[in-house]
Design an enzyme around this catalytic site. Structure first.
Site, mmCIF file in Angstrom:
data_model
loop_
_atom_site.group_PDB
_atom_site.id
_atom_site.type_symbol
_atom_site.label_atom_id
_atom_site.label_comp_id
_atom_site.label_asym_id
_atom_site.label_seq_id
_atom_site.Cartn_x
_atom_site.Cartn_y
_atom_site.Cartn_z
ATOM 1 N N ASP A 163 0.856 -1.186 0.000
ATOM 2 C CA ASP A 163 0.000 0.000 0.000
ATOM 3 C C ASP A 163 0.890 1.234 0.000
ATOM 4 O OD1 ASP A 163 -0.057 -1.068 3.060
ATOM 5 O OD2 ASP A 163 -0.119 1.121 3.046
ATOM 6 N N ASP A 200 -9.315 3.509 6.401
ATOM 7 C CA ASP A 200 -8.148 3.432 7.295
ATOM 8 C C ASP A 200 -8.537 4.164 8.575
ATOM 9 O OD1 ASP A 200 -5.748 3.862 8.626
ATOM 10 O OD2 ASP A 200 -4.669 4.607 6.869
ATOM 11 N N GLU A 246 -7.665 4.502 12.536
ATOM 12 C CA GLU A 246 -6.541 4.155 13.424
ATOM 13 C C GLU A 246 -6.162 5.363 14.269
ATOM 14 O OE1 GLU A 246 -2.595 4.637 11.704
ATOM 15 O OE2 GLU A 246 -3.472 4.274 9.723
#
Ligand SMILES: *[C@@H]1O[C@H](CO)[C@@H](O)[C@H](O)[C@H]1NC(C)=O
Ligand SMILES: *[C@@H]1O[C@H](CO)[C@@H](O)[C@H](O)[C@H]1NC(C)=O
Length: 238
Positions: A32, A121, A123
């Protein structure tokens, strides 16, 4: 070899034997990337074995990765499965708003056989409170809002093409209260820089992707698809 190192050797050999069924399971390497990697030679990435890539597209509702398009086109031309990811900022706007922003700027999905479902994503806050000041239940609602919006715009069949959730087990436990309510709808992309994937967040019995290192042969973070080529193809088809 003295006795101590010999017994260490026996133990290491024993653990290799017991680990071997896992190591022999089919898995596919990928990466990624974001603008941090700068210009990427995609034919080299392909030659090095990567078969898929997640490419940073958006963040919050104001940031577009300047290299998204070049990366997406480069990966496409090299014949690598590709998908976009969105870095969540649950403190600045709703999940629906951010899903729509992501969908409008590269996060879309279609069952063309080469696009991976967009990834959320979610986090550690890079610049503030770890959980963005949200309670666990507010965080779960935010993620549901994002996911339902994503699915309503991309879903072809029930239960498919939901966004991928990228997170760490520690963050998920800390900030969602270890919610188990996404495991049946959203595939998991787990981050853990270790030799094993470790404990997964509640509900998921396996990961779809595992980000296991932040550097390697290819540029960007290093990932593994938990399956074989046919499985990766199926994921791209929904
Ligand atoms: C990536 O973005 C930076 C900043 O806009 C730009 O200078 C660079 O040329 C871009 N590289 C590629 C490969 O898109
Ligand atoms: C990419 O790398 C290959 C070798 O793997 C090389 O032949 C090619 O010229 C490179 N492309 C660019 C644009 O640098």
């Amino acid at each position: 070899m003295n006795f101590k190192s010999f017994s260490a050797f026996v133990l290491a050999a024993a653990s290799l034997v017991s680990a071997s069924p896992i190591e022999k399971r089919s898995s596919i390497p990928g990466i990624d990337v974001s603008n941090w990697q700068g210009s990427i030679n995609w034919s080299t990435v392909k030659a090095n074995g990567a078969q898929f890539v997640y490419i940073k597209a958006t963040e919050g509702t104001t940031y577009l990765d300047p290299n998204f398009s070049n990366n997406y086109v480069g990966a496409t031309n090299a014949g690598i499965y590709r998908g976009g990811y969105h870095f969540a900022h649950p403190d600045v706007s709703s999940g629906a708003t951010q899903a729509n922003y992501f969908l409008a700027h590269g996060g879309g999905w279609s069952s063309d056989g080469r696009t991976l479902p967009g990834a959320l994503d979610i986090e550690y806050n890079p610049s503030g409170a770890t959980c963005y000041g949200l309670s666990a239940s507010a965080m779960v609602s935010w993620i549901k809002d994002f996911s339902n919006t994503y699915y309503s715009k991309t879903g072809v069949y029930p239960g498919t093409s939901n966004d991928m959730i990228y997170t760490t087990t520690d963050w998920w436990q800390t900030c969602t209260g270890n919610s188990a309510s996404f495991a049946s709808t959203n595939p998991l992309w787990i981050a853990r820089y270790s030799s094993s994937v470790g404990t997964l967040p509640a509900g998921w019995s396996y990961e779809t992707f595992w980000q296991y290192a932040d550097s390697g042969t290819n540029p960007g973070d290093q990932d593994i698809f938990n399956g074989d080529a046919a499985g990766l193809k199926r994921l791209s088809l929904g």
